[in-house]
Scaffold this motif. Structure first.
Motif, short mmCIF file in Angstrom:
data_model
loop_
_atom_site.label_atom_id
_atom_site.label_comp_id
_atom_site.label_asym_id
_atom_site.label_seq_id
_atom_site.Cartn_x
_atom_site.Cartn_y
_atom_site.Cartn_z
N TRP A 81 -27.36 -60.62 54.04
CA TRP A 81 -27.71 -59.65 55.08
C TRP A 81 -28.38 -58.42 54.47
O TRP A 81 -29.43 -57.96 54.95
N THR A 82 -27.80 -57.90 53.41
CA THR A 82 -28.35 -56.71 52.77
C THR A 82 -29.73 -56.97 52.20
O THR A 82 -30.67 -56.18 52.38
N GLU A 83 -29.87 -58.09 51.51
CA GLU A 83 -31.15 -58.43 50.89
C GLU A 83 -32.23 -58.58 51.95
O GLU A 83 -33.35 -58.08 51.80
N LYS A 84 -31.90 -59.24 53.05
CA LYS A 84 -32.87 -59.43 54.14
C LYS A 84 -33.25 -58.09 54.76
O LYS A 84 -34.44 -57.82 54.98
N ALA A 85 -32.26 -57.23 55.02
CA ALA A 85 -32.54 -55.94 55.66
C ALA A 85 -33.43 -55.07 54.79
O ALA A 85 -34.40 -54.47 55.28
N LEU A 86 -33.13 -54.99 53.51
CA LEU A 86 -33.92 -54.16 52.62
C LEU A 86 -35.33 -54.70 52.42
O LEU A 86 -36.31 -53.95 52.47
N GLU A 87 -35.42 -56.00 52.21
CA GLU A 87 -36.73 -56.60 51.95
C GLU A 87 -37.65 -56.45 53.16
O GLU A 87 -38.82 -56.08 53.03
N GLN A 88 -37.14 -56.72 54.35
CA GLN A 88 -37.97 -56.61 55.56
C GLN A 88 -38.38 -55.17 55.83
O GLN A 88 -39.53 -54.89 56.17
N SER A 89 -37.43 -54.25 55.65
CA SER A 89 -37.72 -52.85 55.94
C SER A 89 -38.77 -52.27 55.00
O SER A 89 -39.70 -51.58 55.42
N PHE A 90 -38.66 -52.57 53.70
CA PHE A 90 -39.61 -52.02 52.74
C PHE A 90 -40.95 -52.76 52.78
O PHE A 90 -41.99 -52.15 52.54
N ALA A 91 -40.93 -54.05 53.10
CA ALA A 91 -42.18 -54.79 53.21
C ALA A 91 -43.02 -54.26 54.37
O ALA A 91 -44.26 -54.25 54.32
N ALA A 92 -42.36 -53.77 55.42
CA ALA A 92 -43.07 -53.26 56.59
C ALA A 92 -43.88 -52.01 56.26
O ALA A 92 -44.86 -51.70 56.94
N ALA A 93 -43.48 -51.28 55.20
CA ALA A 93 -44.21 -50.08 54.83
C ALA A 93 -45.57 -50.41 54.24
O ALA A 93 -46.51 -49.63 54.34
N GLY A 94 -45.67 -51.57 53.59
CA GLY A 94 -46.95 -52.02 53.04
C GLY A 94 -47.30 -51.45 51.69
O GLY A 94 -48.12 -52.02 50.97
N ASN A 95 -46.72 -50.32 51.31
CA ASN A 95 -47.07 -49.68 50.03
C ASN A 95 -45.85 -49.43 49.15
O ASN A 95 -45.91 -48.63 48.21
N LEU A 96 -44.75 -50.11 49.45
CA LEU A 96 -43.52 -49.91 48.68
C LEU A 96 -43.06 -51.24 48.08
O LEU A 96 -43.22 -52.28 48.70
N PRO A 97 -42.47 -51.22 46.88
CA PRO A 97 -41.89 -52.45 46.33
C PRO A 97 -40.74 -52.90 47.23
O PRO A 97 -39.89 -52.09 47.60
N SER A 98 -40.73 -54.16 47.60
CA SER A 98 -39.77 -54.60 48.61
C SER A 98 -38.68 -55.53 48.09
O SER A 98 -37.66 -55.71 48.75
N LYS A 99 -38.89 -56.14 46.92
CA LYS A 99 -37.89 -57.06 46.40
C LYS A 99 -36.70 -56.27 45.86
O LYS A 99 -36.83 -55.53 44.90
N PRO A 100 -35.52 -56.41 46.48
CA PRO A 100 -34.38 -55.59 46.05
C PRO A 100 -33.90 -55.95 44.64
O PRO A 100 -33.98 -57.10 44.20
N VAL A 101 -33.39 -54.94 43.94
CA VAL A 101 -32.68 -55.14 42.69
C VAL A 101 -31.22 -55.41 43.03
O VAL A 101 -30.59 -54.63 43.76
N LEU A 102 -30.67 -56.51 42.53
CA LEU A 102 -29.27 -56.85 42.78
C LEU A 102 -28.46 -56.53 41.52
O LEU A 102 -28.78 -56.99 40.43
N ILE A 103 -27.43 -55.74 41.69
CA ILE A 103 -26.58 -55.30 40.58
C ILE A 103 -25.19 -55.91 40.76
O ILE A 103 -24.55 -55.74 41.80
N ARG A 104 -24.71 -56.64 39.73
CA ARG A 104 -23.40 -57.29 39.82
C ARG A 104 -22.28 -56.26 39.93
O ARG A 104 -21.37 -56.39 40.76
N ALA A 105 -22.28 -55.26 39.08
CA ALA A 105 -21.28 -54.19 39.12
C ALA A 105 -21.86 -52.98 38.41
O ALA A 105 -22.46 -53.10 37.35
N MET A 106 -21.68 -51.81 39.00
CA MET A 106 -22.24 -50.59 38.43
C MET A 106 -21.21 -49.85 37.60
O MET A 106 -20.02 -50.18 37.56
#
Length: 374
Positions: free
Chosen positions: A293-318
């Protein structure tokens, strides 16, 4: 907001203020996103409940009681936490775990009272030197903890390593940022190093220095340690390993200052005291509905901007510690941390800042999450 969308707006402008990024910035982004949805008559695709924890920076001592008293009110399908910082690349970021924190005081005892260093130098053992040797025995020159079993509970699968490597950290830039030529060798990379429990010396004291210095052999020497814990190695487990190691170095481990009987019996004396209310580590499996859900939401939202990197960075633990466990565990919630502020925000320091270019992208992040069905 309108000013930030103009073509000549400089996204590198900064607001410098304590809590600008941690966490007033994300709160402002969330409220702005809610205002935008209301302005245009948009309804969230998910039901939203908001928790604001004003005690997070002192290990959230009250949050567990609040959650326990309001389980029905806080019932949900998932938990989203807007803390920490986005990846330095500027890509949208989703984090699925965080280390915990336990503080430990280690004290080594010398004479029952401070002694004149001229009268007793070369005769009375100095506890500061004993403490220094004890601390040195805990780590090698490459920063690896030498205490048996300290790292043994961390098991990284090939899938875990793939996710860690996919973050794409610029290790040279990280070293330049901290002003050092090399890093500790706990692991080959920054992301992988954060998956292991740590042992940090955050303070040391023995007698006085500077204007108040005296020619004495101090009666004791103290080191304050902070241990970043993992879901597999909590504070009690790590403190037990440390106590066992201290004993192996010839020390009698006490619960407090030594008695006269103990002074007469043991040549080397130390005490270990755990701070109350440790913050527990938490981690969410990467292969989960909330990740998708998170990956889909972020990727779609940023891809809609057209000028932003949209592929999310996934972090196992910070690296940082937030009350994820204290909220998610009693409620039985899957969780994700979705940060929105700049990686170089310098939180907790005199020059904490919020990069203004992160404000509109943070609002975009919030809008993406609010408008994506779970």
């Amino acid at each position: 907001m309108a000013e930030m969308l103009k073509p000549d707006f400089d996204p590198e402008l900064r607001v410098f203020a304590r809590a600008a990024s941690d966490d007033k910035g994300p709160i402002g982004m969330f409220l702005a996103a809610a205002d935008l949805m209301a302005k245009y008559g948009l309804k969230p695709a998910v039901k939203v409940k908001v928790i604001i924890d004003s005690e997070e920076e002192i290990n959230s001592p009250g949050i567990s009681a609040v959650v326990a008293a309001n389980k029905a009110l806080l019932a949900a399908d998932g938990l989203v936490i807007h803390d920490s910082a986005t990846h330095p690349s500027g890509r949208p970021t989703a984090i699925f775990g965080n280390r915990g924190l336990t503080a430990l005081t280690l004290t080594v005892y010398g004479p029952r009272a401070p002694l004149h260093s001229g009268h007793f130098g070369n005769y009375a053992p100095n506890p500061a030197l004993l403490l220094a040797r004890l601390l040195t025995s805990m780590k090698d020159e490459n920063g690896k903890v030498l205490i048996p079993g300290y790292y043994d509970t961390t098991k990284l699968s090939e899938d875990d390593l793939k996710v860690l490597r996919s973050a794409g950290d610029d290790e040279a830039a990280l070293l330049k940022r901290i002003g050092q030529v090399d890093h500790d060798k706990v692991a080959p990379s920054y992301q992988e190093a954060l998956q292991y429990p740590s042992l940090n010396i955050r303070g040391m004291a023995a007698a006085s220095v500077g204007d108040k210095v005296a020619n004495i052999i101090p009666r004791d020497a103290t080191a304050e340690l902070d241990l970043r814990t993992t879901t597999e190695a909590n504070g009690e487990y790590l403190a037990g390993l440390i106590a066992k190691h201290v004993k192996a170095q010839g020390f009698q481990v006490l619960s407090g200052p030594p008695t006269e009987e103990e002074r007469a019996k043991y040549p080397k004396l130390a005490s270990i005291k755990l701070a109350p209310a440790p913050a527990e580590a938490a981690r969410q499996p990467l292969d989960s509905p909330i990740r998708r859900w998170t990956e889909k939401a972020l990727e779609q939202s940023f891809a809609a901007a057209g000028n932003l990197p949209s592929k999310p960075v996934l972090i196992r633990a910070m690296d940082a510690t937030v009350p994820t466990y204290e909220i998610s565990h009693p409620l039985g919630l899957p969780f994700v941390l979705v940060p929105t502020v700049n990686a170089d925000n310098n939180q907790h320091t005199y020059d904490e800042n919020l990069r203004l270019g992160n404000y509109p992208t943070g609002i975009r992040t919030m809008l993406g999450l609010l408008s994506t069905p779970y």
